[in-house]
Write an enzyme that holds these catalytic residues in place. Structure first.
Site, short mmCIF file in Angstrom:
data_model
loop_
_atom_site.label_atom_id
_atom_site.label_comp_id
_atom_site.label_asym_id
_atom_site.label_seq_id
_atom_site.Cartn_x
_atom_site.Cartn_y
_atom_site.Cartn_z
N ARG A 1 0.84 -1.19 0.00
CA ARG A 1 0.00 0.00 0.00
C ARG A 1 0.88 1.25 0.00
O ARG A 1 1.03 1.93 1.01
CB ARG A 1 -0.92 -0.02 1.22
CG ARG A 1 -1.85 -1.22 1.23
CD ARG A 1 -2.55 -1.38 2.57
NE ARG A 1 -3.44 -2.53 2.58
CZ ARG A 1 -4.07 -2.98 3.66
NH1 ARG A 1 -3.89 -2.35 4.83
NH2 ARG A 1 -4.86 -4.03 3.59
N ASP B 1 2.42 4.93 -0.39
CA ASP B 1 1.86 6.23 -0.02
C ASP B 1 1.75 7.16 -1.22
O ASP B 1 2.32 6.90 -2.29
CB ASP B 1 2.75 6.90 1.04
CG ASP B 1 2.73 6.17 2.37
OD1 ASP B 1 1.74 5.47 2.64
OD2 ASP B 1 3.71 6.30 3.13
N ARG C 1 11.50 5.22 4.27
CA ARG C 1 11.67 6.67 4.25
C ARG C 1 12.32 7.19 5.54
O ARG C 1 13.10 8.15 5.51
CB ARG C 1 10.33 7.34 4.00
CG ARG C 1 9.82 7.14 2.59
CD ARG C 1 8.35 7.50 2.45
NE ARG C 1 8.11 8.88 2.82
CZ ARG C 1 6.90 9.41 2.99
NH1 ARG C 1 5.82 8.64 2.85
NH2 ARG C 1 6.77 10.68 3.32
#
Length: 252
Positions: free
Chosen positions: A50, A52, A197
């Protein structure tokens, strides 16, 4: 009824991520709509990752169920004639109905791109994170070594994640530089929400001299999100590949 697996590449710039949501258009929403139009059925895909808003993919994976007689490998050609140019199917194939892209053991590879120079380049603005702060790649490489293997990555997990455990295993973490472009390539058995990230943001802080490479061990041991660096912007991240064992495609 048969299950078809799609390998999906997309430029995430214009999408609010992968997963269907009420506040904006998503990659999954576009896929569902075009598959439904193609098959005449109500199709809801199941995605492996999923991603972002703003995150790109070369090899995300999704499956869907259909009664249409079209061979699995033909769906890629049919869909690519309908999809917008920033979404393309790289492969389609029929798989066992028991195959689930999230629940089958897999290995994921991500890349994070950093443009490290005095001034930004406009054509890179959607595909890399720009910083003018000089980054020491050797320090980043040393720090990345502390993340290899199985650890509790709670310090690198974004707020709001709903997981049973924050233990993950990183199989490889390579940091290379070519001209002004630094690439962080990371491969593992799974990643927490915003984990890649946050790792990228932490490595950039270390590369910029905020703290020594060995401090990465203390960040891991803290098991506290506040101990790690900032979450790097989404635009620099690309899901490169999701690899499944051959046994995952054997009929039960």
């Amino acid at each position: 009824m048969k299950r078809v697996k799609l390998t999906v590449a997309y430029d995430g710039t214009n999408y609010c991520g992968w997963q269907v949501q009420p506040n904006g258009i998503t990659v999954q929403e576009v896929l569902n709509r075009h598959l439904s139009e193609l098959t005449g059925e109500t199709i809801e895909t199941i995605g492996a990752s999923r991603t972002d808003a703003g995150v790109h993919a070369l090899g995300n994976v999704a499956v869907f169920d259909t009664r249409v007689r079209m061979p699995g490998e033909k769906f890629s050609f049919a869909l690519n004639q309908r999809l917008p140019e920033d979404i393309r199917i790289q492969e389609s194939r029929e798989v066992p109905e028991t195959f689930h892209p999230r629940y089958v053991e897999s290995e994921k590879t991500y890349e994070y791109q950093i443009l490290n120079r005095r001034f930004p380049i406009p054509t890179e603005r959607f595909y890399s994170h720009f910083t003018y702060v000089p980054l020491d790649i050797e320090k980043m490489q040393e720090a990345g070594g502390y993340l290899l293997g199985e650890h509790d990555f709670k310090s690198f997990c974004g707020a709001g994640a709903q997981v049973k455990t924050t233990v993950r295993c990183i199989h490889a973490l390579d940091i290379t530089k070519e001209a002004d472009k630094i690439t962080i390539r990371i491969r593992g058995n799974g990643f927490l929400y915003n984990m890649v990230r946050i790792i990228a943001g932490t490595l950039m802080e270390i590369g910029g001299g905020a703290y020594p490479p060995a401090h990465m061990r203390a960040i891991l041991e803290a098991k506290d999100r506040k101990a790690a660096g900032p979450t790097a912007p989404a635009r620099g991240l690309t899901l490169v590949q999701i690899k499944y064992p051959d046994s995952a495609f054997n009929a039960p």
